[in-house]
Design a protein around this motif. Structure first.
Motif, PDB file in Angstrom:
ATOM      1  N   ASP A 189       0.829  -1.208   0.000  1.00  0.00           N
ATOM      2  CA  ASP A 189       0.000   0.000   0.000  1.00  0.00           C
ATOM      3  C   ASP A 189       0.863   1.257   0.000  1.00  0.00           C
ATOM      4  OD1 ASP A 189      -2.296  -1.510  -0.033  1.00  0.00           O
ATOM      5  OD2 ASP A 189      -2.670  -1.348   2.128  1.00  0.00           O
ATOM      6  N   THR A 190       1.924   1.252   0.809  1.00  0.00           N
ATOM      7  CA  THR A 190       2.799   2.417   0.856  1.00  0.00           C
ATOM      8  C   THR A 190       3.546   2.588  -0.458  1.00  0.00           C
ATOM      9  OG1 THR A 190       3.074   2.132   3.237  1.00  0.00           O
ATOM     10  CG2 THR A 190       4.674   3.537   2.125  1.00  0.00           C
ATOM     11  N   ASN A 195       4.235   5.510  -5.655  1.00  0.00           N
ATOM     12  CA  ASN A 195       4.146   5.526  -7.113  1.00  0.00           C
ATOM     13  C   ASN A 195       3.099   6.513  -7.600  1.00  0.00           C
ATOM     14  OD1 ASN A 195       6.122   3.589  -7.311  1.00  0.00           O
ATOM     15  ND2 ASN A 195       4.733   1.898  -7.772  1.00  0.00           N
ATOM     16  N   ARG A 196       1.941   6.452  -6.996  1.00  0.00           N
ATOM     17  CA  ARG A 196       0.857   7.335  -7.420  1.00  0.00           C
ATOM     18  C   ARG A 196       1.245   8.796  -7.248  1.00  0.00           C
ATOM     19  NH1 ARG A 196      -2.677   5.870  -3.988  1.00  0.00           N
ATOM     20  NH2 ARG A 196      -2.545   7.690  -2.628  1.00  0.00           N
ATOM     21  N   ASP A 197       1.838   9.128  -6.113  1.00  0.00           N
ATOM     22  CA  ASP A 197       2.173  10.524  -5.848  1.00  0.00           C
ATOM     23  C   ASP A 197       3.234  11.057  -6.791  1.00  0.00           C
ATOM     24  OD1 ASP A 197       0.344  10.519  -3.821  1.00  0.00           O
ATOM     25  OD2 ASP A 197       1.803  10.464  -2.177  1.00  0.00           O
ATOM     26  N   ARG A 221       1.931 -11.481  -8.142  1.00  0.00           N
ATOM     27  CA  ARG A 221       0.687 -10.991  -8.740  1.00  0.00           C
ATOM     28  C   ARG A 221       0.051  -9.898  -7.873  1.00  0.00           C
ATOM     29  NH1 ARG A 221      -3.660 -12.239 -12.104  1.00  0.00           N
ATOM     30  NH2 ARG A 221      -2.641 -14.092 -12.944  1.00  0.00           N
ATOM     31  N   GLN A 222       0.018 -10.102  -6.569  1.00  0.00           N
ATOM     32  CA  GLN A 222      -0.570  -9.093  -5.683  1.00  0.00           C
ATOM     33  C   GLN A 222       0.168  -7.766  -5.788  1.00  0.00           C
ATOM     34  OE1 GLN A 222      -0.467 -11.285  -1.885  1.00  0.00           O
ATOM     35  NE2 GLN A 222      -2.702 -11.315  -1.929  1.00  0.00           N
ATOM     36  N   HIS A 223       1.500  -7.830  -5.843  1.00  0.00           N
ATOM     37  CA  HIS A 223       2.299  -6.616  -5.989  1.00  0.00           C
ATOM     38  C   HIS A 223       1.983  -5.918  -7.307  1.00  0.00           C
ATOM     39  CE1 HIS A 223       5.862  -4.004  -6.181  1.00  0.00           C
ATOM     40  NE2 HIS A 223       6.015  -4.454  -7.420  1.00  0.00           N
ATOM     41  N   VAL A 224       1.986  -6.656  -8.390  1.00  0.00           N
ATOM     42  CA  VAL A 224       1.756  -6.055  -9.700  1.00  0.00           C
ATOM     43  C   VAL A 224       0.359  -5.443  -9.775  1.00  0.00           C
ATOM     44  CG1 VAL A 224       1.556  -6.531 -12.175  1.00  0.00           C
ATOM     45  CG2 VAL A 224       3.424  -7.549 -10.852  1.00  0.00           C
ATOM     46  N   GLU A 225      -0.620  -6.130  -9.219  1.00  0.00           N
ATOM     47  CA  GLU A 225      -1.980  -5.578  -9.226  1.00  0.00           C
ATOM     48  C   GLU A 225      -2.027  -4.233  -8.518  1.00  0.00           C
ATOM     49  OE1 GLU A 225      -4.664  -9.708  -9.307  1.00  0.00           O
ATOM     50  OE2 GLU A 225      -4.138  -8.743  -7.405  1.00  0.00           O
ATOM     51  N   ALA A 229      -2.791  -0.576 -10.336  1.00  0.00           N
ATOM     52  CA  ALA A 229      -3.893   0.264  -9.855  1.00  0.00           C
ATOM     53  C   ALA A 229      -3.402   1.675  -9.562  1.00  0.00           C
ATOM     54  CB  ALA A 229      -4.515  -0.361  -8.606  1.00  0.00           C
ATOM     55  N   ALA A 230      -2.227   1.800  -8.955  1.00  0.00           N
ATOM     56  CA  ALA A 230      -1.669   3.126  -8.674  1.00  0.00           C
ATOM     57  C   ALA A 230      -1.380   3.878  -9.967  1.00  0.00           C
ATOM     58  CB  ALA A 230      -0.391   2.982  -7.844  1.00  0.00           C
ATOM     59  N   ARG A 231      -0.834   3.183 -10.947  1.00  0.00           N
ATOM     60  CA  ARG A 231      -0.590   3.806 -12.259  1.00  0.00           C
ATOM     61  C   ARG A 231      -1.889   4.313 -12.873  1.00  0.00           C
ATOM     62  NH1 ARG A 231      -0.068  -0.253 -17.031  1.00  0.00           N
ATOM     63  NH2 ARG A 231      -2.306  -0.239 -16.481  1.00  0.00           N
ATOM     64  N   ASP A 232      -2.929   3.488 -12.822  1.00  0.00           N
ATOM     65  CA  ASP A 232      -4.200   3.857 -13.440  1.00  0.00           C
ATOM     66  C   ASP A 232      -4.837   5.048 -12.723  1.00  0.00           C
ATOM     67  OD1 ASP A 232      -3.802   1.823 -15.219  1.00  0.00           O
ATOM     68  OD2 ASP A 232      -5.229   0.436 -14.268  1.00  0.00           O
ATOM     69  N   GLN A 233      -4.698   5.107 -11.411  1.00  0.00           N
ATOM     70  CA  GLN A 233      -5.206   6.267 -10.679  1.00  0.00           C
ATOM     71  C   GLN A 233      -4.482   7.537 -11.103  1.00  0.00           C
ATOM     72  OE1 GLN A 233      -4.706   5.082  -6.598  1.00  0.00           O
ATOM     73  NE2 GLN A 233      -6.350   3.563  -6.681  1.00  0.00           N
ATOM     74  N   ALA A 234      -3.174   7.436 -11.294  1.00  0.00           N
ATOM     75  CA  ALA A 234      -2.406   8.604 -11.728  1.00  0.00           C
ATOM     76  C   ALA A 234      -2.800   9.021 -13.141  1.00  0.00           C
ATOM     77  CB  ALA A 234      -0.903   8.305 -11.657  1.00  0.00           C
TER      78      ALA A 234
END
Length: 411
Positions: A189-190, A195-197, A221-225, A229-234
């Motif tokens: 999560d962190t 990444n998102r920020d 897989r959990q990490h990549v997901e 998701a962070a990339r897509d939010q950005a």
């Protein structure tokens, strides 16, 4: 042949270049070697070691059977004595014929290697061009200085500069990327928030760090997901195309499933480590043309940094490109603001096919020097430390770096 000694051959003509041969049938390799034998004996010994050293066995082998498979000596030139620090030579107690040893001397040796011997394959190329040559007891220094591969050797980059720019919708300017730090010990999560920020603040893409480790493919897989998701939010927040590169540096039995995972989840590119995983792994993935591949330098600097032993960095970069890398890490000093590395030419000519990466201590004030080093804006900067430790905080620092990059773009 015996690794400590030189053999005798009754057919040295099979290992010497002939005008009757077609250069298009050969790959040229140039070596700088220090040897306790004269130049001709050294060069012939190298050619025999890496090809058909046995050319005659009565009742079994005739010279004409192997002549198209033998490595040929193209050139031998004496060089100035290198600095001290070469290895000690050795000679084995065998019945193999050995030349009389003399004081070590350095030679430039150019060999013509039959294309049929390397078969267009990455592992076989290294097996023949380098192979057991560094084991030869009469060589006290060994360096592969040049390797002229045909244009059609290997798959080449599936995307290259143009393809990377098209995928990221970034037609000009250097690309700004943050490697995920700290590579270990941080919860997903962190890391996703980091990444998102940094992406929302202006970075074009983020990448997994080569040291990130996953207990199994489920954890991967959990990490990549989470990172996707962070990339897509950005992307949604900024309206810009953002990228994420996943770490495929893993065990051989993990690779196929992880490759399927990142293809399924829509990752933008992947890291592989040819010096650890094999150039054939890079080639195999590149032939699918699914996403750009970053040839990571982990372990490979052991091959390039020592002046007396190894492979020239430019040669290694050329091999990365030939076997499918879309991004290639330049040597550590490349683009340094104190001028170190400024005289080194990026080894692919203009325009580049693969995109060079500059990393290590990079900052906005260095942009003119980085551009001068690459002689274009077709490069990627990996910058973590400068933004991570900035007094104004990571988002503000990322915005400042992006502003500096945009400011140097042509109007």
């Amino acid at each position: 042949m015996s690794s400590g000694n030189l053999p005798r051959t009754q057919h040295p003509e099979l290992f010497r270049w002939s005008p009757a041969l077609d250069p298009a049938d050969y790959v040229q390799a140039r070596y700088s070697v220090t040897s306790v034998h004269d130049g001709e004996a050294t060069a012939l010994g190298m050619a025999m070691e890496q090809s058909a050293g046995t050319v005659m066995i009565r009742g079994y082998v005739a010279p004409e059977q192997v002549e198209r498979w033998t490595i040929r000596v193209l050139a031998i030139e004496a060089q100035a004595e290198p600095p001290a620090s070469g290895l000690q030579p050795y000679q084995l107690a065998t019945d193999v014929y050995a030349e009389q040893q003399q004081q070590a001397q350095t030679w430039s040796v150019t060999l013509a290697i039959p294309r049929v011997l390397v078969a267009g394959k990455a592992a076989q190329l290294f097996n023949v061009v380098v192979g057991e040559l560094p084991r030869l007891g009469f060589l006290t220094r060994f360096r592969l200085e040049a390797l002229a591969l045909p244009e059609d050797f290997g798959p080449g980059p599936g995307f290259g500069v143009a393809g990377i720019r098209a995928r990221l919708q970034r037609p000009q300017g250097p690309l700004l990327c943050r490697s995920m730090r700290p590579a270990v010990g941080l919860d997903a999560d962190t890391m996703a928030r980091l990444n998102r920020d940094v992406l929302e603040a202006g970075y074009h893409l983020v990448k997994d760090d080569e040291l990130q480790v996953f207990a199994d493919n489920h954890a991967f897989r959990q990490h990549v997901e989470a990172m996707v998701a962070a990339r897509d939010q950005a992307r949604a927040t900024t309206g810009e195309r953002k990228g994420y590169l996943a770490n495929l540096i893993c065990e051989a039995d993990e690779l196929a499933e992880r490759w399927d995972i990142i293809k399924t989840l829509g990752v933008d590119g992947a890291l592989v480590a040819p010096a650890l995983q094999g150039f054939s792994t890079l080639s195999m993935l590149a032939r699918e043309r699914r996403m750009p591949l970053l040839a990571h330098n982990t372990f490979s600097d052991l091959l390039t940094r020592h002046p007396g032993w190894g492979i020239e960095h430019a040669v290694l970069c050329g091999l990365y490109q030939a076997f499918g890398a879309d991004w290639i890490v330049t040597s550590g000093e490349y683009g340094a603001t104190d001028g170190v590395g400024m005289e080194d030419a990026w080894p692919f000519g203009r325009p580049q096919r693969a995109m060079p990466i500059l990393q290590g201590g990079k900052h906005p004030h260095g942009l003119p020097a980085y551009r001068a080093a690459i002689v274009s804006d077709d490069y990627m900067l990996i910058v973590a430390s400068w933004v991570d430790g900035h007094a104004d905080g990571l988002p503000a620092a990322a915005r400042a770096f992006r502003t500096a990059i945009d400011a140097q773009l042509p109007a």
